[in-house]
Motif scaffolding. Structure first.
Motif, short mmCIF file in Angstrom:
data_model
loop_
_atom_site.label_atom_id
_atom_site.label_comp_id
_atom_site.label_asym_id
_atom_site.label_seq_id
_atom_site.Cartn_x
_atom_site.Cartn_y
_atom_site.Cartn_z
N TYR A 36 0.84 -1.20 0.00
CA TYR A 36 0.00 0.00 0.00
C TYR A 36 0.87 1.25 0.00
CZ TYR A 36 -4.34 2.56 0.94
OH TYR A 36 -5.43 3.39 0.84
N SER A 37 1.90 1.27 0.85
CA SER A 37 2.81 2.42 0.90
C SER A 37 3.53 2.59 -0.43
CB SER A 37 3.82 2.26 2.04
OG SER A 37 3.20 2.49 3.28
N ALA A 38 4.02 1.50 -0.98
CA ALA A 38 4.72 1.60 -2.26
C ALA A 38 3.79 2.07 -3.38
CB ALA A 38 5.36 0.27 -2.63
N ALA A 39 2.55 1.62 -3.36
CA ALA A 39 1.59 2.03 -4.40
C ALA A 39 1.27 3.52 -4.30
CB ALA A 39 0.32 1.20 -4.30
N THR A 40 1.26 4.05 -3.07
CA THR A 40 0.93 5.47 -2.89
C THR A 40 2.18 6.37 -2.86
OG1 THR A 40 1.00 5.34 -0.47
CG2 THR A 40 -1.14 4.91 -1.56
N GLY A 41 3.34 5.76 -2.57
CA GLY A 41 4.58 6.54 -2.45
C GLY A 41 4.72 7.21 -1.09
N HIS A 42 3.92 6.78 -0.12
CA HIS A 42 3.94 7.39 1.21
C HIS A 42 4.20 6.36 2.30
CE1 HIS A 42 1.14 10.09 -1.15
NE2 HIS A 42 2.24 10.79 -0.96
N HIS A 43 5.08 6.69 3.22
CA HIS A 43 5.42 5.80 4.32
C HIS A 43 4.23 5.61 5.26
CE1 HIS A 43 9.80 5.71 3.58
NE2 HIS A 43 9.59 6.92 3.09
N PHE A 44 4.15 4.41 5.83
CA PHE A 44 3.12 4.08 6.82
C PHE A 44 1.72 4.45 6.32
CE2 PHE A 44 7.01 4.94 9.34
CZ PHE A 44 7.18 3.69 9.93
N ALA A 45 1.44 4.22 5.04
CA ALA A 45 0.20 4.69 4.41
C ALA A 45 -0.97 3.73 4.54
CB ALA A 45 0.45 4.99 2.93
N ARG A 46 -0.71 2.49 4.86
CA ARG A 46 -1.79 1.52 4.91
C ARG A 46 -2.83 1.92 5.96
NH1 ARG A 46 -2.70 -3.40 3.06
NH2 ARG A 46 -3.96 -4.83 4.26
#
Length: 179
Positions: A36-46
């Motif tokens: 989820y983080s990799a898909a959004t490009g944001h850390h701790f995004a899940r």
């Protein structure tokens, strides 16, 4: 907009950029990015990850930031990196060697960036990455090139042993002393 199932699968093994600044009080370190983080490009995004709410409750930032606001962290003296760079569905997909190599890379990054504290979120991964099998949550005796080491509970929603308030209390202990 939330990533689709195809977005998540396409994010497998992807990496995301570290969030760094010129003077960091605390460099937070996750285990590795979720899909989820990799898909959004944001850390701790899940959704369900408690990093961002705990960060606010700790008093390290004045309001709850969204993962998409991670670029604001350096203005508060904070940054984020990971032990292992590649995104996986679960942290247990990383092998011990990958964590050890990540620990070595992290030591080089800390020597370059020189944060006041390196805060690793995840005691099990920390134990493997830094060959410290008896490590516990909290401050560690060793340093990395003079940088204090702290182990935080993993903020993943899967870590049911730690409640949000307890994670925030551990983070609050990282606040710099008042001058």
């Amino acid at each position: 907009m939330a990533p689709t199932k195809a977005d998540l699968e396409a994010a497998r093994n992807a990496t995301i950029e570290d969030v760094l600044g010129p003077r960091l009080d605390v460099l937070f370190c996750g285990i590795n990015p979720s899909l989820y983080s990799a898909a959004t490009g944001h850390h701790f995004a899940r959704p369900g990850n408690r990093f961002w709410p705990a960060l606010h409750l700790s008093g390290l930032v004045p309001r709850r930031l969204a993962p998409s606001e991670q670029h604001l962290l350096p203005s508060y003296g904070l940054g984020i990196t990971n032990i292992a760079a590649r995104a996986t569905a679960r942290a247990d997909e990383l092998d011990p060697e990958e964590l050890r190599v990540g620990g070595e890379r992290l030591a080089r990054l800390v020597a370059e960036v020189r944060p006041r504290v390196l805060a690793v979120a995840g005691v099990s991964a920390y134990r493997v990455a830094f060959a410290r099998p008896a490590a516990r949550i909290g401050p560690q005796e060793e340093t990395i090139g003079g940088t204090a080491l702290w182990v935080l509970p993993n903020p993943s929603g899967l870590n049911a042993h730690w409640r949000l308030e307890a994670i925030a209390a551990e983070m609050a202990r990282l606040r710099p002393p008042r001058a």
